[in-house]
Design a protein around this motif. Structure first.
Motif, PDB file in Angstrom:
ATOM      1  N   ASN A   1     -18.062  -8.564  92.341  1.00  0.00           N
ATOM      2  CA  ASN A   1     -18.530  -8.005  90.918  1.00  0.00           C
ATOM      3  C   ASN A   1     -19.702  -8.635  91.077  1.00  0.00           C
ATOM      4  N   PRO A   2     -20.168  -7.566  91.091  1.00  0.00           N
ATOM      5  CA  PRO A   2     -22.088  -7.875  90.817  1.00  0.00           C
ATOM      6  C   PRO A   2     -22.820  -9.084  90.270  1.00  0.00           C
TER       7      PRO A   2
ATOM      8  N   LYS B   1     -10.624  -4.614 109.571  1.00  0.00           N
ATOM      9  CA  LYS B   1     -11.455  -3.639 108.945  1.00  0.00           C
ATOM     10  C   LYS B   1     -11.261  -4.013 107.363  1.00  0.00           C
ATOM     11  N   GLU B   2     -12.602  -4.154 107.301  1.00  0.00           N
ATOM     12  CA  GLU B   2     -14.231  -4.300 106.205  1.00  0.00           C
ATOM     13  C   GLU B   2     -13.964  -3.624 105.159  1.00  0.00           C
ATOM     14  N   ASN B   3     -13.798  -3.447 103.802  1.00  0.00           N
ATOM     15  CA  ASN B   3     -14.083  -2.845 102.887  1.00  0.00           C
ATOM     16  C   ASN B   3     -14.041  -3.642 101.663  1.00  0.00           C
ATOM     17  N   LEU B   4     -15.595  -2.725 100.901  1.00  0.00           N
ATOM     18  CA  LEU B   4     -16.253  -3.097  99.610  1.00  0.00           C
ATOM     19  C   LEU B   4     -15.496  -2.296  98.369  1.00  0.00           C
ATOM     20  N   LEU B   5     -14.992  -3.146  97.641  1.00  0.00           N
ATOM     21  CA  LEU B   5     -14.726  -3.185  96.724  1.00  0.00           C
ATOM     22  C   LEU B   5     -15.896  -3.709  95.414  1.00  0.00           C
ATOM     23  N   LEU B   6     -16.373  -3.051  94.901  1.00  0.00           N
ATOM     24  CA  LEU B   6     -17.455  -3.720  93.402  1.00  0.00           C
ATOM     25  C   LEU B   6     -16.785  -3.385  92.481  1.00  0.00           C
ATOM     26  N   THR B   7     -16.476  -4.069  91.987  1.00  0.00           N
ATOM     27  CA  THR B   7     -15.708  -4.080  90.468  1.00  0.00           C
ATOM     28  C   THR B   7     -16.547  -4.256  89.346  1.00  0.00           C
ATOM     29  N   ARG B   8     -16.318  -4.160  88.056  1.00  0.00           N
ATOM     30  CA  ARG B   8     -16.674  -4.493  86.796  1.00  0.00           C
ATOM     31  C   ARG B   8     -17.984  -4.367  86.605  1.00  0.00           C
TER      32      ARG B   8
ATOM     33  N   ILE C   1     -21.153  -4.113 104.445  1.00  0.00           N
ATOM     34  CA  ILE C   1     -19.687  -4.219 105.085  1.00  0.00           C
ATOM     35  C   ILE C   1     -19.405  -2.392 104.074  1.00  0.00           C
ATOM     36  N   PRO C   2     -18.943  -1.544 104.969  1.00  0.00           N
ATOM     37  CA  PRO C   2     -18.826  -0.181 104.498  1.00  0.00           C
ATOM     38  C   PRO C   2     -18.361  -0.329 102.787  1.00  0.00           C
ATOM     39  N   LEU C   3     -18.443   0.737 101.901  1.00  0.00           N
ATOM     40  CA  LEU C   3     -18.196   0.572  99.935  1.00  0.00           C
ATOM     41  C   LEU C   3     -16.830   1.676 100.462  1.00  0.00           C
ATOM     42  N   LEU C   4     -16.329   1.114  99.886  1.00  0.00           N
ATOM     43  CA  LEU C   4     -14.193   2.021  99.479  1.00  0.00           C
ATOM     44  C   LEU C   4     -14.680   2.337  98.154  1.00  0.00           C
ATOM     45  N   GLY C   5     -15.358   1.907  97.376  1.00  0.00           N
ATOM     46  CA  GLY C   5     -15.264   1.884  96.047  1.00  0.00           C
ATOM     47  C   GLY C   5     -16.263   1.636  95.125  1.00  0.00           C
ATOM     48  N   VAL C   6     -16.433   1.709  93.929  1.00  0.00           N
ATOM     49  CA  VAL C   6     -16.729   1.584  92.535  1.00  0.00           C
ATOM     50  C   VAL C   6     -16.336   1.788  91.465  1.00  0.00           C
ATOM     51  N   ILE C   7     -15.709   0.454  91.325  1.00  0.00           N
ATOM     52  CA  ILE C   7     -14.892   0.466  89.743  1.00  0.00           C
ATOM     53  C   ILE C   7     -15.606   0.783  88.956  1.00  0.00           C
ATOM     54  N   PRO C   8     -15.966   0.398  87.196  1.00  0.00           N
ATOM     55  CA  PRO C   8     -17.235   0.663  86.791  1.00  0.00           C
ATOM     56  C   PRO C   8     -16.131  -0.171  85.588  1.00  0.00           C
ATOM     57  N   GLU C   9     -17.113  -1.081  84.816  1.00  0.00           N
ATOM     58  CA  GLU C   9     -16.626  -2.019  83.519  1.00  0.00           C
ATOM     59  C   GLU C   9     -15.456  -1.283  82.620  1.00  0.00           C
ATOM     60  N   SER C  10     -14.991  -1.635  82.875  1.00  0.00           N
ATOM     61  CA  SER C  10     -14.577  -0.438  81.757  1.00  0.00           C
ATOM     62  C   SER C  10     -12.853  -1.640  80.889  1.00  0.00           C
ATOM     63  N   GLN C  11     -12.845  -0.463  79.211  1.00  0.00           N
ATOM     64  CA  GLN C  11     -11.824  -0.604  78.352  1.00  0.00           C
ATOM     65  C   GLN C  11     -10.737   0.048  79.093  1.00  0.00           C
ATOM     66  N   ALA C  12     -10.037   0.918  79.616  1.00  0.00           N
ATOM     67  CA  ALA C  12      -9.088   1.243  80.176  1.00  0.00           C
ATOM     68  C   ALA C  12      -8.145  -0.565  81.128  1.00  0.00           C
ATOM     69  N   VAL C  13      -9.096  -1.520  81.469  1.00  0.00           N
ATOM     70  CA  VAL C  13      -8.103  -2.164  81.965  1.00  0.00           C
ATOM     71  C   VAL C  13      -7.520  -2.778  81.274  1.00  0.00           C
ATOM     72  N   LEU C  14      -7.889  -3.837  80.060  1.00  0.00           N
ATOM     73  CA  LEU C  14      -7.227  -4.474  80.277  1.00  0.00           C
ATOM     74  C   LEU C  14      -6.000  -3.255  78.922  1.00  0.00           C
ATOM     75  N   LYS C  15      -6.346  -2.292  78.211  1.00  0.00           N
ATOM     76  CA  LYS C  15      -5.142  -1.671  78.228  1.00  0.00           C
ATOM     77  C   LYS C  15      -3.975  -1.537  79.159  1.00  0.00           C
ATOM     78  N   ALA C  16      -3.979  -1.399  80.206  1.00  0.00           N
ATOM     79  CA  ALA C  16      -3.648  -0.699  81.294  1.00  0.00           C
ATOM     80  C   ALA C  16      -2.551  -2.638  81.417  1.00  0.00           C
ATOM     81  N   SER C  17      -3.450  -3.332  81.077  1.00  0.00           N
ATOM     82  CA  SER C  17      -2.405  -4.759  81.406  1.00  0.00           C
ATOM     83  C   SER C  17      -2.072  -4.821  80.516  1.00  0.00           C
TER      84      SER C  17
END
Ligand SMILES: Nc1ncnc2c1ncn2[C@@H]1O[C@H](COP(=O)(O)OP(=O)(O)OP(=O)(O)O)[C@@H](O)[C@H]1O
Ligand SMILES: [Mg+2]
Lengths: 87, 269
Positions: B143-144, B174-181, B204-220
């Motif tokens: 997380n940032p 192999k290292e991948n950075l996943l930045l979430t929220r 390390i290489p950036l694999l993805g950036v996941i925005p803070e999202s209402q969809a995550v709580l809904k999904a869970s």
């Protein structure tokens, strides 16, 4: 947005403070936790720090210690201590 | 031979299980035979996020102890073909996982699957070490935020020294950075570390950036991994990350604040 920024500009942005703090602590932890060399190095560094702190207030990252292998039978223990400015 | 990928972070609650579920499901959607393994012994959660909590009979520890065979413990997903879950046990004995036991199970999974996704528990103790030990690759969920970035750096150090690849002197994990929220508006206001800041520190290489999202709580809440919500920003960001994991070049999205009307821009929001 621009007007708000104007009023805020005297204060450092939280994100840049965060970044600076991280750069310092991460560099420090890399040199101690991710060291190559003998296992006693982090402990030695900590003990040296404790001794220095008996006499001067210094930060945790004031002491930097490194072991350089120079050729077959020569290793140099390099110790760097940053002391605070005299008041 | 399967690609073994550990989803890890050091710090708790940053989105490892959410990401394991999303990435595992997304890989299966691409036609890859995928199993997601829950290493969080005593605190299993993956079953809930995947919506299979009522189908758990045997678990990972039962298989290690020889109380069940792998096929009895694997739960087949009913929505996506080729997707399986191996649940963690709820036992409180945190030494229930042994290196030999884990290796045996991973070897057997490796024969049947293209991808093995290991959902690591938080921390840097036994459970987390087991989850990363056999990994070929790591997705470091961050997380940032200062404590999360620092813990990610610790985990990178551990991957480089305590993994099987490190101990055997093989190619490094192999290292991948996943930045979430990630919250672009807060980044733009200077309140939050930016992608660039975190990339610069962790290097390390950036694999993805996941925005803070209402969809995550809904999904869970629904027990449906967020990639199945195709309209959602987080779901799409995970699908992009999966595509990169498979070697494709994909532009990064959701890095900037969605354009707002003039009033919101003046009065904030
Ligand atoms: N992109 C996101 N947007 C909003 N909320 C999120 C996002 N990612 C994760 N969360 C929320 O953060 C919380 C923690 O997520 P999750 O359980 O995946 O973390 P974890 O790293 O697996 O935690 P633990 O260390 O306890 O295993 C959950 O409530 C989840 O809904
Ligand atoms: Mg989890």
């Amino acid at each position: 947005m621009a007007i708000l920024d104007f009023f805020r500009s005297d204060k450092k942005k939280a994100a840049s403070v965060a970044k600076e703090r991280l750069q310092i602590i991460v560099a420090h932890e890399r040199s101690t936790l991710r060291h190559s060399g003998p296992d006693y190095l982090p402990d030695l560094q900590r003990d040296i720090l404790a001794v220095i702190r008996k006499y001067v207030e210094v930060d945790q990252d004031a002491v930097n210690i490194q072991l350089d292998n120079r050729g077959d039978d020569l290793s140099v223990l390099e110790l760097n201590v940053t002391l605070p400015e005299e008041k | 031979m399967a690609r073994i990928i550990v989803v890890t972070s050091g710090k708790g609650g940053v989105g490892k299980t959410t990401s394991s579920a999303a990435i595992g499901t997304g890989l299966a959607l691409q036609g890859k035979k995928t199993v997601i393994v829950d290493f969080d012994i005593g605190l299993r959660n993956l079953d809930l996020i995947m919506g299979v909590e009522r189908r758990v009979v045997y678990d990972f520890v039962n298989v290690i102890n020889g109380e069940a065979n792998l096929n009895q413990a694997l739960i087949k997903d009913k929505r996506v073909d080729g997707l399986f879950i191996l649940p963690a046990s709820q036992t409180r004995d945190k030494d229930a996982l042994t290196l030999d036991g884990v290796e045996k199970v991973l070897d057997e999974l490796s024969e049947q699957f293209d991808y093995i996704i290991c959902d690591s528990p938080a921390g840097i103790e036994q459970g987390a070490l087991m989850a990363l030990y056999f990994a070929d690759e790591a997705i470091v969920v961050t997380n940032p935020e200062v404590s999360s970035v620092r813990d990610s750096d610790r985990i990178l150090g551990i991957l480089a020294s305590k993994s099987r690849r490190a101990e055997k002197g093989l190619d490094p994990v192999k290292e991948n950075l996943l930045l979430t929220r990630y919250n672009p508006s807060r980044v733009e206001r200077g309140d939050m570390l930016s992608v660039e800041d975190v990339k610069e520190i962790l290097a390390i290489p950036l694999l993805g950036v996941i925005p803070e999202s209402q969809a995550v709580l809904k999904a869970s809440n629904l027990g449906e991994p967020v990639v199945l919500d195709e309209q959602s920003d987080a779901g799409q960001a995970y699908l992009d990350a999966i595509s990169r994991l498979e070697g494709n070049e994909v532009d990064f999205r959701f890095l900037t604040e969605p354009k707002k009307g003039i009033f919101k821009r003046i009065f904030g929001g």
